[in-house]
Design a protein around this motif. Structure first.
Motif, PDB file in Angstrom:
ATOM      1  N   LYS A 261       0.845  -1.187   0.000  1.00  0.00           N
ATOM      2  CA  LYS A 261       0.000   0.000   0.000  1.00  0.00           C
ATOM      3  C   LYS A 261       0.885   1.242   0.000  1.00  0.00           C
ATOM      4  O   LYS A 261       1.791   1.366   0.831  1.00  0.00           O
ATOM      5  CB  LYS A 261      -0.895   0.023   1.249  1.00  0.00           C
TER       6      LYS A 261
ATOM      7  N   ALA B  44      -8.642  -2.551  -1.313  1.00  0.00           N
ATOM      8  CA  ALA B  44      -7.911  -3.478  -2.188  1.00  0.00           C
ATOM      9  C   ALA B  44      -8.239  -3.298  -3.667  1.00  0.00           C
ATOM     10  O   ALA B  44      -7.437  -3.673  -4.531  1.00  0.00           O
ATOM     11  CB  ALA B  44      -8.202  -4.924  -1.773  1.00  0.00           C
TER      12      ALA B  44
ATOM     13  N   ARG C 120      -6.792  -3.454   3.622  1.00  0.00           N
ATOM     14  CA  ARG C 120      -7.366  -4.201   2.507  1.00  0.00           C
ATOM     15  C   ARG C 120      -8.783  -3.751   2.170  1.00  0.00           C
ATOM     16  O   ARG C 120      -9.355  -4.207   1.171  1.00  0.00           O
ATOM     17  CB  ARG C 120      -7.336  -5.706   2.784  1.00  0.00           C
TER      18      ARG C 120
ATOM     19  N   GLY D 214       0.108  -6.128  -7.304  1.00  0.00           N
ATOM     20  CA  GLY D 214      -0.748  -6.107  -6.122  1.00  0.00           C
ATOM     21  C   GLY D 214      -0.456  -4.948  -5.193  1.00  0.00           C
ATOM     22  O   GLY D 214      -0.799  -4.999  -4.004  1.00  0.00           O
TER      23      GLY D 214
ATOM     24  N   THR E  45      -1.264  -1.100  -4.366  1.00  0.00           N
ATOM     25  CA  THR E  45      -2.161   0.012  -4.653  1.00  0.00           C
ATOM     26  C   THR E  45      -1.461   1.324  -4.314  1.00  0.00           C
ATOM     27  O   THR E  45      -0.708   1.416  -3.346  1.00  0.00           O
ATOM     28  CB  THR E  45      -3.474  -0.086  -3.861  1.00  0.00           C
TER      29      THR E  45
END
Length: 267
Positions: A148, A251, A248, A190, A192
């Protein structure tokens, strides 16, 4: 699809055990981000140039129960940024979250602003952010664990300002562009990448706008005329979006700039 989260939807916002790097941890947003993540159970690496203020933030996070490491270093070079990430890896062999809370403003009319001052704002808000993201990606992408990234933009990335903000507005528009670009580039890994864009919220720098003085009331009234929710921001107004973007729960959100501005940019 596993729907076990329906028994506890709040679990979507759980960051316990996650390792987060927060830069600018001595500043208003960075300090707030560190404390929010500390209270939520994350392990922290805090970075800032002001060692005394950095340690003050670290102690506040430890008081909230967090395991904290610090590095008194600004993200000015690739080596600086790699050293910041290395603290997390050396301590826990893990790196999950990057919050870039560092940045600056230097208001000046463009006709009076020299190139050095302009480049200082761009370096502080754009180049350092780009370098931090690069260092984070070099560490996290090979691990294939996802991650993240939360950048700090501003309502001024979308809107202009009459008080000499040519450098600041340009830098925050660039931050929004970097958010979109990395959101696209890193989706396959994966990771973000999103940004929070506040307007005026309570901090040591803006405390005067909340006061009951004639100047504060006049400035506040003019500003609030354009804020649909009719008030200035409080720290908790940024805490919710931050936790969302670090967990998440977000996500399926990437490349977005989230405006925490009371509707200021909507009008």
């Amino acid at each position: 699809m596993n729907d076990s989260w329906l028994k506890n939807p709040q679990s979507l916002f759980d960051v316990r055990g996650q390792v987060a790097v927060v830069t600018g941890a001595s500043g208003a947003f960075g300090s707030l981000a560190a404390k929010v993540l500390a209270g939520a159970g994350a392990k922290l690496v805090l970075a800032a140039g002001n060692k005394a203020a950095l340690e003050e933030t670290a102690e506040a996070c430890r008081a909230l129960g967090a395991d904290v490491r610090t590095i008194a270093r600004r993200p000015n070079t690739e080596a600086d940024c790699e050293s910041i990430m290395a603290v997390a890896v050396d301590a826990w062999n893990q790196l999950d979250i990057l919050v870039v809370g560092s940045g600056l403003n230097d208001p000046c009319p463009i006709t009076e602003m020299d190139l050095e001052r302009f480049e200082g704002v761009m370096d502080g808000n754009v180049t350092s952010t780009w370098l931090l993201c690069k260092a984070f990606g070099k560490e996290v992408i090979p691990r294939n664990t996802g991650g993240k990234v939360v950048l700090v933009s501003s309502a001024r990335g979308k809107l202009g300002h009459p008080a000499g903000y040519s450098a600041y507005c340009a830098s925050k528009a660039a931050t929004d562009g970097l958010t979109r670009a990395l959101g696209c580039e890193w989706g396959k890994h994966g990771i973000t990448v999103n940004a929070i864009a506040p307007t005026v919220f309570r901090s040591p720098l803006t405390a005067w706008m909340f006061e009951d003085t004639e100047k504060a009331k006049s400035v506040r009234a003019g500003f609030l005329a354009r804020v649909p929710l009719g008030r200035l921001g409080e720290p908790e107004d940024l805490a919710g979006p931050l936790l969302f973007l670090c967990s998440r729960a977000s996500a399926f959100h990437t490349g977005h700039t989230v405006y925490a501005d009371g509707g200021y940019t909507a009008g």
